[in-house]
Design a protein around this motif. Sequence first.
Motif, PDB file in Angstrom:
ATOM      1  N   UNK A  70       9.627   6.268  -4.521  1.00  9.39           N
ATOM      2  CA  UNK A  70      10.957   5.652  -4.619  1.00  9.39           C
ATOM      3  C   UNK A  70      11.207   4.494  -3.660  1.00  9.39           C
ATOM      4  N   UNK A  71      10.841   4.618  -2.395  1.00 11.64           N
ATOM      5  CA  UNK A  71      11.116   3.534  -1.454  1.00 11.64           C
ATOM      6  C   UNK A  71      10.223   2.327  -1.713  1.00 11.64           C
ATOM      7  N   UNK A  72       9.026   2.556  -2.240  1.00  9.28           N
ATOM      8  CA  UNK A  72       8.136   1.445  -2.559  1.00  9.28           C
ATOM      9  C   UNK A  72       8.648   0.704  -3.799  1.00  9.28           C
ATOM     10  N   UNK A  73       9.206   1.443  -4.736  1.00  2.70           N
ATOM     11  CA  UNK A  73       9.821   0.812  -5.910  1.00  2.70           C
ATOM     12  C   UNK A  73      11.034   0.003  -5.469  1.00  2.70           C
ATOM     13  N   UNK A  74      11.854   0.574  -4.603  1.00  2.35           N
ATOM     14  CA  UNK A  74      13.022  -0.150  -4.068  1.00  2.35           C
ATOM     15  C   UNK A  74      12.588  -1.445  -3.403  1.00  2.35           C
ATOM     16  N   UNK A  75      11.539  -1.373  -2.578  1.00  2.00           N
ATOM     17  CA  UNK A  75      11.064  -2.565  -1.889  1.00  2.00           C
ATOM     18  C   UNK A  75      10.536  -3.604  -2.873  1.00  2.00           C
ATOM     19  N   UNK A  76       9.807  -3.149  -3.892  1.00  7.28           N
ATOM     20  CA  UNK A  76       9.270  -4.081  -4.888  1.00  7.28           C
ATOM     21  C   UNK A  76      10.390  -4.792  -5.633  1.00  7.28           C
ATOM     22  N   UNK A  77      11.440  -4.062  -5.965  1.00  6.53           N
ATOM     23  CA  UNK A  77      12.561  -4.658  -6.688  1.00  6.53           C
ATOM     24  C   UNK A  77      13.310  -5.651  -5.802  1.00  6.53           C
ATOM     25  N   UNK A  78      13.517  -5.296  -4.531  1.00  3.73           N
ATOM     26  CA  UNK A  78      14.337  -6.135  -3.651  1.00  3.73           C
ATOM     27  C   UNK A  78      13.566  -7.304  -3.045  1.00  3.73           C
ATOM     28  N   UNK A  79      12.257  -7.145  -2.845  1.00  6.71           N
ATOM     29  CA  UNK A  79      11.497  -8.192  -2.156  1.00  6.71           C
ATOM     30  C   UNK A  79      10.328  -8.738  -2.960  1.00  6.71           C
ATOM     31  N   UNK A  80       9.939  -8.047  -4.041  1.00 10.62           N
ATOM     32  CA  UNK A  80       8.752  -8.441  -4.784  1.00 10.62           C
ATOM     33  C   UNK A  80       7.472  -7.868  -4.221  1.00 10.62           C
ATOM     34  N   UNK A  81       7.568  -7.057  -3.165  1.00 10.15           N
ATOM     35  CA  UNK A  81       6.396  -6.497  -2.488  1.00 10.15           C
ATOM     36  C   UNK A  81       6.661  -5.023  -2.201  1.00 10.15           C
ATOM     37  N   UNK A  82       5.864  -4.102  -2.764  1.00 12.44           N
ATOM     38  CA  UNK A  82       6.141  -2.670  -2.559  1.00 12.44           C
ATOM     39  C   UNK A  82       5.916  -2.208  -1.125  1.00 12.44           C
ATOM     40  N   UNK A  83       5.118  -2.939  -0.346  1.00 18.93           N
ATOM     41  CA  UNK A  83       4.863  -2.552   1.046  1.00 18.93           C
ATOM     42  C   UNK A  83       5.335  -3.657   1.996  1.00 18.93           C
ATOM     43  N   UNK A  84       6.382  -4.330   1.616  1.00 24.37           N
ATOM     44  CA  UNK A  84       6.956  -5.422   2.416  1.00 24.37           C
ATOM     45  C   UNK A  84       7.221  -4.968   3.847  1.00 24.37           C
ATOM     46  N   UNK A  85       6.847  -5.786   4.839  1.00 25.33           N
ATOM     47  CA  UNK A  85       6.300  -7.150   4.766  1.00 25.33           C
ATOM     48  C   UNK A  85       4.770  -7.202   4.827  1.00 25.33           C
ATOM     49  N   UNK A  86       4.103  -6.068   4.665  1.00 25.47           N
ATOM     50  CA  UNK A  86       2.642  -6.041   4.738  1.00 25.47           C
ATOM     51  C   UNK A  86       2.035  -6.559   3.433  1.00 25.47           C
ATOM     52  N   UNK A  87       0.730  -6.800   3.467  1.00 28.98           N
ATOM     53  CA  UNK A  87      -0.042  -7.223   2.291  1.00 28.98           C
ATOM     54  C   UNK A  87       0.567  -8.458   1.625  1.00 28.98           C
ATOM     55  N   UNK A  88       1.001  -9.410   2.438  1.00 23.74           N
ATOM     56  CA  UNK A  88       1.619 -10.621   1.885  1.00 23.74           C
ATOM     57  C   UNK A  88       0.623 -11.391   1.024  1.00 23.74           C
ATOM     58  N   UNK A  89      -0.637 -11.423   1.433  1.00 25.58           N
ATOM     59  CA  UNK A  89      -1.630 -12.179   0.666  1.00 25.58           C
ATOM     60  C   UNK A  89      -1.830 -11.608  -0.730  1.00 25.58           C
ATOM     61  N   UNK A  90      -1.461 -10.367  -0.936  1.00 23.76           N
ATOM     62  CA  UNK A  90      -1.622  -9.728  -2.248  1.00 23.76           C
ATOM     63  C   UNK A  90      -0.333  -9.791  -3.058  1.00 23.76           C
ATOM     64  N   UNK A  91       0.778  -9.394  -2.435  1.00 22.45           N
ATOM     65  CA  UNK A  91       2.034  -9.251  -3.166  1.00 22.45           C
ATOM     66  C   UNK A  91       3.049 -10.362  -2.891  1.00 22.45           C
ATOM     67  N   UNK A  92       2.852 -11.120  -1.817  1.00 24.88           N
ATOM     68  CA  UNK A  92       3.893 -12.079  -1.446  1.00 24.88           C
ATOM     69  C   UNK A  92       5.087 -11.341  -0.862  1.00 24.88           C
ATOM     70  N   UNK A  93       6.260 -11.935  -0.940  1.00 20.26           N
ATOM     71  CA  UNK A  93       7.455 -11.274  -0.439  1.00 20.26           C
ATOM     72  C   UNK A  93       8.583 -12.250  -0.184  1.00 20.26           C
ATOM     73  N   UNK A  94       9.787 -11.786  -0.392  1.00 20.65           N
ATOM     74  CA  UNK A  94      10.983 -12.615  -0.258  1.00 20.65           C
ATOM     75  C   UNK A  94      11.233 -12.982   1.204  1.00 20.65           C
ATOM     76  N   UNK A  95      11.566 -14.255   1.440  1.00 22.51           N
ATOM     77  CA  UNK A  95      11.877 -14.757   2.783  1.00 22.51           C
ATOM     78  C   UNK A  95      10.738 -14.472   3.771  1.00 22.51           C
ATOM     79  N   UNK A  96       9.519 -14.598   3.294  1.00 23.22           N
ATOM     80  CA  UNK A  96       8.342 -14.321   4.120  1.00 23.22           C
ATOM     81  C   UNK A  96       7.286 -15.368   3.783  1.00 23.22           C
TER      82      UNK A  96
END
Length: 682
Positions: free
Chosen positions: A313-339
């Motif tokens: 659930x929290x990883x889904x929440x993060x993916x929806x809100x930031x585009x990255x399920x493990x935000x702010x980690x793994x930016x090179x894979x998932x990217x992330x909002x305001x990062x």
Amino acid sequence: MAFAELLIVLAAALPVGWLVTSLLGLNCRERIYRGVFALAIGLGIFSYLILCVGLLGGVSSFALTISLFALTVISIATLLIRSRNFASKNETISCPEHPRSNTAKAYKWASVILLVFIGCLVVFYCFVPPGAHEWDALSYHLADPKIWIIDHRIVFLPTDSHSDFPFLMEMLYMLGLLWNGYALANLFHFVFAALCVVALLNIGERHFSSSAGLLAALVFVTSPLAIWEASCAYIEIGMALYALLATAACLEYWKSSHDNWLYVAGICMGLGLGVKDLSLIPAFILLLMMLVRKAPWKPLTAAVILGVLFGCPFYVKSAVMTGNPVYPFAYSIFGGKYWNAELAHTYSTEQRSFGESGETDTVAQDVNLTRPPYKAPSLLERLRSWIDAPFKLVSIPHIYYNYNDPGIFTQLGFLFLSLAPLIFLAPETSFAAKTSLVLVGGWFLGWAISMQYVRYILPMLPVIGLIGGEGAVLTVRRWSPVKYLVIFAIILQTGLSLSYYIPKILSDGRLPGMWAVVTNEDARSRYLRGNVNSYRSDKWINRNTPRNAGVILYEETRGYYLNRRYLWGNQGHSLYIPYSSFRNGHQMVRWFVDHGYQYALLNLQFAPQSQSPDGMRDLARAVQTGTEGRLLLRWYYPGESGEKWRGFLGEAYRDGEAVLIPAASADATVVLQFQPTNGNGL
């Protein structure tokens, strides 16, 4: 009042978890053992319900209370129906009684009395307000839920990447803050520590020996770091409990071959992932061990699916809100909002800077709190630390914690290192000990090659305690005099831990003792003013600004004592504030005001200039004379190198668009009010 509210929550969560264990067919005659699983699972489900209600805009005492009450009623009703329908049927799994080993009664009762005494001490400290040492609680463990309480909804916090971490524990803390305050939030973490102790006693008796379980509990409870964490709103003990229960469920499965224990393990490991993403390490190791032992693929797959469902659930929440399920980690894979890649590299480097570097650290440097410049270690050096880090955790512990916050909080104690190696001297060890050794070995390797932070070892401590407990018991059977060495080691670690916590009850140097802090409001205020240097400014803002006012925190992240919306202002936290688009201080001030942020709180104690000896002297002089504003003029000026906002803020201050509020500025903290002029900012 906090105790009554805690008991209400526990009484409500127990039938929810009991229903889950019933659906899985766990009908243990050892009700306490089943109750630990049930309560841990029930509290985890409560957290997810709070998350769902919060995302829908129901962050209020009434909405959350009604939701939790409804779930409890449904669970009790379902249990009653099942008890009637299946009263004459045997459940799938039975947990057999085990004969009690002959632990010496004197030692056993002395150990129990010690466990209870330390438990009472921890409960007392739960009522001490979070101070400077509880930095993460003041910055996000408690601060983020408080923001959501103000907003009445769980929302994206654009400058606080921590708010998108797994927040299972923080959901309980939010309920605690709504019902009572920080004391109830702290008590929730204590409950997880208490459940760890009860689980260790039961796991020890079922898979090791009752003496081993008791020793494991002592290793855990007498650890200075564990005592401290159990009394404050952190999360590592929550992770420890779910990892321990998942391990216990796997041991039950390997012992009984009942598939349902696999499902319990999957649920517990999933809830562990809901507490902290580092739970993936023990989860992966346990899964690998299941594959090596050729667990049937169908129940194993079902267990993994349950783990994913309870963990996602929290990883889904993060993916929806930031585009990255493990935000702010793994930016090179998932990217992330305001990062961006630069922020990701800086953040990763900071995390990996704890522990051993490419340079040799010495005991003398650790004692003097000095350290050679950090040099990134090679993979080979990280692997080497897999072997020597246990010894360095005792001899030079500060390298595994924050150098600016030395003390007992850096200490795991030495019992884990004293007892665990005894397992290698034992002629014949149990299957549970061998399994636990493999788990801890792999887990510690994951820690060694990633983030060597001492708090991240705390979740391993209960399992390490079980290994050490069996090692000590078996060694004593061969060489009985070792018993006295074990007793001495326990007494020594206990004495060292309590020598810090007990005297503080009556006196804390220049600050009031903890008894006065807990029982007297004036003493509590004096304690916080002397412990959190921004506290006085926070209180002024709460009393003298509109409720809808916003605050920018500079050189500071601890916003818990603010009752206003705020953003972290330093550029290293986020790209949300578009500093790169500002050409001067006027444009920055105008952006803040247009977005509802009329004030800034600048903590000079953590300014880069204050870290030098000259800067420390200048700051101390400014605090004594009440001239922090003059220091702001000297340290923050247009064209200042480093983060652009510093020059912009100095420019706005000089131009009269950031106005110093003398009544709110004290203790190295400056409060400014933004008052943009009508200039065009060109």
